[in-house]
Design an enzyme around this catalytic site. Sequence first.
Site, mmCIF file in Angstrom:
data_model
loop_
_atom_site.group_PDB
_atom_site.id
_atom_site.type_symbol
_atom_site.label_atom_id
_atom_site.label_comp_id
_atom_site.label_asym_id
_atom_site.label_seq_id
_atom_site.Cartn_x
_atom_site.Cartn_y
_atom_site.Cartn_z
ATOM 1 N N ASP A 164 0.855 -1.194 0.000
ATOM 2 C CA ASP A 164 0.000 0.000 0.000
ATOM 3 C C ASP A 164 0.892 1.246 0.000
ATOM 4 O OD1 ASP A 164 -3.223 0.514 1.059
ATOM 5 O OD2 ASP A 164 -1.808 2.195 1.021
ATOM 6 N N ASN A 173 -13.051 -3.533 2.254
ATOM 7 C CA ASN A 173 -14.128 -2.543 2.273
ATOM 8 C C ASN A 173 -14.969 -2.623 1.005
ATOM 9 O OD1 ASN A 173 -13.075 -1.518 4.689
ATOM 10 N ND2 ASN A 173 -11.697 -0.132 3.609
ATOM 11 N N HIS A 189 -15.990 2.884 3.809
ATOM 12 C CA HIS A 189 -14.591 3.349 3.682
ATOM 13 C C HIS A 189 -13.873 2.843 2.450
ATOM 14 C CE1 HIS A 189 -14.909 5.128 7.650
ATOM 15 N NE2 HIS A 189 -15.393 3.981 8.081
ATOM 16 N N GLN A 190 -14.622 2.391 1.431
ATOM 17 C CA GLN A 190 -13.937 1.998 0.197
ATOM 18 C C GLN A 190 -13.626 3.260 -0.608
ATOM 19 O OE1 GLN A 190 -16.139 -0.620 -2.431
ATOM 20 N NE2 GLN A 190 -14.302 -1.189 -3.582
ATOM 21 N N HIS A 194 -10.260 -5.296 -3.207
ATOM 22 C CA HIS A 194 -8.922 -5.468 -2.642
ATOM 23 C C HIS A 194 -9.024 -5.871 -1.180
ATOM 24 C CE1 HIS A 194 -10.067 -1.222 -2.238
ATOM 25 N NE2 HIS A 194 -9.418 -1.243 -1.095
ATOM 26 N N PHE A 195 -8.061 -6.676 -0.781
ATOM 27 C CA PHE A 195 -7.925 -7.092 0.612
ATOM 28 C C PHE A 195 -6.705 -6.382 1.179
ATOM 29 C CE2 PHE A 195 -10.826 -10.718 1.050
ATOM 30 C CZ PHE A 195 -11.168 -10.922 -0.275
ATOM 31 N N HIS A 196 -6.884 -5.709 2.314
ATOM 32 C CA HIS A 196 -5.745 -5.136 3.030
ATOM 33 C C HIS A 196 -5.226 -6.207 4.000
ATOM 34 C CE1 HIS A 196 -6.789 -0.738 2.347
ATOM 35 N NE2 HIS A 196 -7.990 -1.271 2.161
HETATM 36 P P1 5GP Z 1 -9.889 1.391 0.457
HETATM 37 O O1 5GP Z 1 -10.198 2.530 1.370
HETATM 38 O O2 5GP Z 1 -10.502 1.544 -0.911
HETATM 39 O O3 5GP Z 1 -10.184 0.049 1.082
HETATM 40 O O4 5GP Z 1 -8.304 1.429 0.293
HETATM 41 C C1 5GP Z 1 -7.635 1.749 -0.879
HETATM 42 C C2 5GP Z 1 -6.145 1.654 -0.572
HETATM 43 O O5 5GP Z 1 -5.444 1.773 -1.784
HETATM 44 C C3 5GP Z 1 -5.619 2.741 0.366
HETATM 45 O O6 5GP Z 1 -5.046 2.143 1.519
HETATM 46 C C4 5GP Z 1 -4.601 3.491 -0.471
HETATM 47 O O7 5GP Z 1 -3.478 3.897 0.249
HETATM 48 C C5 5GP Z 1 -4.258 2.476 -1.553
HETATM 49 N N1 5GP Z 1 -3.868 3.079 -2.801
HETATM 50 C C6 5GP Z 1 -4.560 4.017 -3.510
HETATM 51 N N2 5GP Z 1 -3.901 4.348 -4.617
HETATM 52 C C7 5GP Z 1 -2.763 3.591 -4.630
HETATM 53 C C8 5GP Z 1 -1.676 3.504 -5.554
HETATM 54 O O8 5GP Z 1 -1.603 4.184 -6.568
HETATM 55 N N3 5GP Z 1 -0.696 2.614 -5.237
HETATM 56 C C9 5GP Z 1 -0.731 1.844 -4.114
HETATM 57 N N4 5GP Z 1 0.277 1.004 -3.907
HETATM 58 N N5 5GP Z 1 -1.753 1.910 -3.230
HETATM 59 C C10 5GP Z 1 -2.760 2.787 -3.486
#
Ligand code: 5GP
Length: 143
Positions: A33, A89, A95-96, A102-104
Amino acid sequence: MGNANETIFDKILAGAIPCHRVYEDDRVLAFLDVNPISFGHTLVIPKERAAYLHELSDESSAAIGRVLPRICRAVLQASGAKAYNLLQNNGSSAHQAVFHVHFHIIPRLADSGLGMEWTPTRLVPEIAAELLEKMRAALSALP
Ligand code: 5GP
């Protein structure tokens, strides 16, 4: 399925935007991330374009399920964490921010990790029965 708009993750998948690639196979990509909330924070995504988990094909779901624990092991070893959270999310109110599944994988370290608000209530039997009826009907109507 298949109606999701292009997102920044498509550009990462296409190599148009660089990423720190942790793992890749035919259906899955994992990368760091760009704004980690803890050391080792990693994202695991399907190559298939789908905005939400419930829209993802069985094939991509299975491919992610197969490698997710393996990538978690790598994150634990590299970060030194002993604990971690998986976060996934769906929807802006949940919070998406990037509308590509995607999985964090978020290591829990002494001073960083996933903050959580968790307010348990008590399951009411009548509500449970009603929910089960609706959910089982929904499941049996699926292809
Ligand atoms: P969400 O809130 O949609 O679950 O999380 C999206 C995640 O994608 C965030 O933690 C953010 O930091 C990450 N992210 C967004 N754009 C990029 C990018 O261009 N490169 C990388 N490596 N991560 C990204």
